[in-house]
Each structure stands twice: as C-alpha cells, then as structure tokens.
Write a protein that holds these residues in place. Structure first.
Motif, PDB file in Angstrom:
ATOM      1  N   SER A   3       0.663   4.681 -10.741  1.00 29.74           N
ATOM      2  CA  SER A   3      -0.176   3.484 -10.529  1.00 29.74           C
ATOM      3  C   SER A   3      -0.411   3.248  -9.042  1.00 29.74           C
ATOM      4  O   SER A   3       0.523   3.284  -8.228  1.00 29.74           O
ATOM      5  CB  SER A   3       0.465   2.253 -11.166  1.00 29.74           C
ATOM      6  OG  SER A   3       1.745   2.020 -10.632  1.00 29.74           O
ATOM      7  N   LYS A  26      -8.090  10.097  -7.629  1.00 34.47           N
ATOM      8  CA  LYS A  26      -8.101  10.413  -9.060  1.00 34.47           C
ATOM      9  C   LYS A  26      -7.955  11.913  -9.289  1.00 34.47           C
ATOM     10  O   LYS A  26      -7.339  12.347 -10.280  1.00 34.47           O
ATOM     11  CB  LYS A  26      -9.404   9.900  -9.702  1.00 34.47           C
ATOM     12  CG  LYS A  26      -9.351   9.826 -11.206  1.00 34.47           C
ATOM     13  CD  LYS A  26      -8.286   8.825 -11.685  1.00 34.47           C
ATOM     14  CE  LYS A  26      -8.227   8.723 -13.190  1.00 34.47           C
ATOM     15  NZ  LYS A  26      -7.116   7.864 -13.642  1.00 34.47           N
ATOM     16  N   LYS A  33      -3.245   5.232 -12.860  1.00 31.22           N
ATOM     17  CA  LYS A  33      -4.168   4.115 -13.016  1.00 31.22           C
ATOM     18  C   LYS A  33      -4.460   3.547 -11.634  1.00 31.22           C
ATOM     19  O   LYS A  33      -3.543   3.219 -10.880  1.00 31.22           O
ATOM     20  CB  LYS A  33      -3.568   3.037 -13.919  1.00 31.22           C
ATOM     21  CG  LYS A  33      -3.436   3.454 -15.376  1.00 31.22           C
ATOM     22  CD  LYS A  33      -2.863   2.318 -16.218  1.00 31.22           C
ATOM     23  CE  LYS A  33      -2.777   2.725 -17.676  1.00 31.22           C
ATOM     24  NZ  LYS A  33      -2.168   1.645 -18.510  1.00 31.22           N
ATOM     25  N   ASP A  35      -6.095   0.544  -9.690  1.00 30.64           N
ATOM     26  CA  ASP A  35      -6.598  -0.828  -9.748  1.00 30.64           C
ATOM     27  C   ASP A  35      -7.099  -1.230  -8.368  1.00 30.64           C
ATOM     28  O   ASP A  35      -6.648  -0.705  -7.339  1.00 30.64           O
ATOM     29  CB  ASP A  35      -5.506  -1.803 -10.189  1.00 30.64           C
ATOM     30  CG  ASP A  35      -5.064  -1.573 -11.629  1.00 30.64           C
ATOM     31  OD1 ASP A  35      -5.769  -0.838 -12.359  1.00 30.64           O
ATOM     32  OD2 ASP A  35      -4.012  -2.116 -12.021  1.00 30.64           O
ATOM     33  N   HIS A  53      -9.405   1.545 -13.054  1.00 31.31           N
ATOM     34  CA  HIS A  53      -8.853   1.073 -14.334  1.00 31.31           C
ATOM     35  C   HIS A  53      -9.067  -0.427 -14.498  1.00 31.31           C
ATOM     36  O   HIS A  53      -9.519  -0.891 -15.536  1.00 31.31           O
ATOM     37  CB  HIS A  53      -7.355   1.402 -14.391  1.00 31.31           C
ATOM     38  CG  HIS A  53      -6.629   0.768 -15.533  1.00 31.31           C
ATOM     39  ND1 HIS A  53      -5.760  -0.291 -15.376  1.00 31.31           N
ATOM     40  CD2 HIS A  53      -6.660   1.038 -16.862  1.00 31.31           C
ATOM     41  CE1 HIS A  53      -5.290  -0.646 -16.559  1.00 31.31           C
ATOM     42  NE2 HIS A  53      -5.810   0.142 -17.471  1.00 31.31           N
TER      43      HIS A  53
END
Length: 346
Positions: A3, A26, A33, A35, A53
């Motif tokens: 994350s 990515k 994920k 954010d 995400h």
C-alpha cells in the motif's frame, strides 16, 4: 510493498504531470494499492487515473496550516497501514500528515524545514536548470530501495481516462444546448498564475470569429473556473456571432471539463492545467506560452503544438510583465494560431 499513499500537488497541471509516477509505481509494485490524498480542486484528476485505488479528498486551503484537519486525516490514514508515502508538494505542511500517520517511508524533495518529516529525499533542482515536471516527479520512484532493480520507464507521457458518468453528464448538457461535439472547439482563456500567462481576450475573440467564419457549424465553448468567467465574457462580447459561443467558465465540474475536452475537436489554451488535461487526453491542441518556459511544462502530446516567441526577455516567470509591454503574448497573432490549428487537422 502492498500500500502506497501519494500526497498530491496543489495545481491541476502538476497533478496531471504526476500520473507517470503513478504508472511507474504500479509497474514496480503491481499488487500495491495506490491511494491519493488530494484537495477537492485536483481530486478529479486522480479519479481519471486508472492506477489509483482510492482518492481521499480533503478541503485544504492555500497558505493555511489547518492543523486540526491534518491531525484528523493522519489519524484516519494511520489505520490503513501504508508502507510508503510520496509527498509531491515541497511545503512543510504537506509533509506533516504522513509523519503524524507514522508511515515508515516518506519520500520527497528537500523542502522548507522538512528534515525528519521526509526520510527518503532528493535535492530540489535549481530554478535555473529545472527538469520537466514529469521527470521531476518520476525521479522519486527510484528512492524506495527494496532490492529491486531500477525501473526503466519507457512512457513518460501523462494519460487520463474519462469516466462514464462525466461523459454522460457532458453529452446531456451538449444535447440540451443543441451542440454537436464533432464541431466543438474549446478555448481556455484563464491561467491561475496571472496575466503574463494569458493570451489577450481580443485575440481569443478574433480567433473565435475566424473559426466560425471558416465553418458556420463550428461552436466555441469557453472553459475555466469561476475566476475566468469575466475573461470569457470579454471574449463573448467582442465576437460578432456570439450565438455560437458558450461561456461555461465556472459552470462545469472538473470531471465534466475533462470529458468535454476529451470529445472536442481541438483545444486552444494558455499554459494552464486545462492545457495538460488536453495533452493527457490526446486532444488536438494549440498551447500559447508567454512568461513561462515550454521546456519545463510542455503539453506532452504528439497532437499538441506550442506557440512561444522566445523573446530575449523570456521566460521571465513574472506575474506582471516587468517591461510593461507583454509582447510575448500580444505579438502572438490570431492568424498564426488559426493557421497552426489548420495544420493539426489537415
């Protein structure tokens, strides 16, 4: 790495130019994920990024610390157990949240009094020899030393995707005004920075008239924020066939503006956030530069054409012309922009 949090820049153009960083992360961490914590103003940009995400919106205000808001956000983010955070603005206040949230790796450029708040850092480039913003942000992706080989990024061109909801909203609005998107030219007369980035309104008006005269089916939509509405009204009032010109400045959400730019015939803009959106959507465009440097913030698209006179006094990066003549913009004539548009569509 499961994350990652991104602290977004405060300007639309900078947000667009951070998308290749997201794509790079990515690729490096395909299962992570990503954010993004963003102000309400730039959040729509990240909703148009497929790598993201979740977009976490916050009502940040310019030049305000908003300590209680930042502490509240940090408490909420701490529960998400992010392993790394990329802090894209250079400010002290932007680095507070990930530090308070105890995110282990806090990545960014050295900025104002951020020692300790950012623990994986790069030196800020000098203002004299600044790299393009995309490269500036991308360089941060190499700071996470997790044993992986450095990633060679092949595509450094920002890319946005229009949401289905925004597309539907814009199509409905066009239909309600009997506007055919196949004949729409978008003009973006604003530039948040100031008058040294704004092509004169009488030039925009003459260009609009030329476009309408060249094809009676052409229609012009003036796009921008509420603050640009008076500029757009000047253009509207200086054009003879104003029935084919629509002042939608302040009347569209940014998500809708993205969709509208994506379906238009071409965009004519200053060096602004909307210019970068057009480039990321690969819409044909003419970008007009005055006091700023197209080498630093160019529209990254093979369908973009830049007009910049490169005068001896340019780029001055001043908000007001220090010489009082604003020749860098006044001397870019509507016929030159019109001819450049025609080369794009021939």
């Amino acid at each position: 790495m499961h994350s990652i949090l991104i602290i977004a820049p405060n300007w639309i153009g900078d947000a667009v130019m951070s998308q290749p960083l997201l794509a790079s992360l990515k690729t490096q961490y395909p299962n992570a994920k990503i954010d993004v914590l963003a102000s309400t103003w730039v959040a729509p940009i990240y909703r148009a990024c497929t790598e993201v995400h979740e977009v976490i919106e916050a009502k940040f205000e310019h030049r305000k610390l908003q300590w209680s808001l930042r502490k509240q956000l940090a408490d909420e983010l701490a529960t998400k157990n992010y392993q790394a955070c990329f802090v894209l603005p250079n400010s002290f206040k932007s680095a507070i949240i990930p530090w308070l949230a105890s995110i282990p790796f806090r990545v960014g450029y050295r900025g104002e009094m951020r020692f300790g708040l950012i623990n994986l850092t790069l030196d800020n480039p000098s203002k004299v020899n600044r790299p393009p913003m995309v490269e500036h942000y991308l360089a941060l992706s190499q700071l996470l030393d997790d044993g992986q080989a450095p990633l060679l990024v092949s595509n450094t061109t920002p890319k946005l995707n229009v949401s289905a909801a925004a597309n539907l909203s814009v199509q409905t609005k066009l239909q309600n005004n009997s506007i055919d998107p196949a004949n729409v030219y978008i003009m973006c007369p604003g530039a948040e920075y100031g008058q040294t980035k704004r092509w004169p309104t009488h030039h925009f008006a003459e260009l609009a008239q030329r476009l309408i005269d060249s094809n009676p089916n052409n229609q012009i939509i003036l796009l921008g924020s509420k603050g640009d509405r008076s500029l757009a009204q000047e253009i509207y009032s200086q054009t003879e066939r104003s029935v084919q010109i629509y002042n939608w400045c302040g009347d569209t959400l940014l998500d809708e503006a993205i969709a509208l730019i994506g379906m238009s015939k071409a965009v004519i803009s200053n060096d602004s956030g909307l210019m970068h959106i057009a480039a990321a959507l690969k819409t044909p465009q003419v970008a007009i530069f005055g006091s700023s440097d197209p080498a630093h913030t160019p529209p990254l698209s093979d369908k973009a054409r830049v007009i910049w006179l490169n005068l001896p006094c340019s780029p001055c990066h001043k908000r007001v012309c220090p010489l009082g003549h604003l020749k860098c913009l006044n001397d870019i004539l509507p016929e030159q922009v019109f001819a450049t548009l025609n080369t794009l569509q021939s």
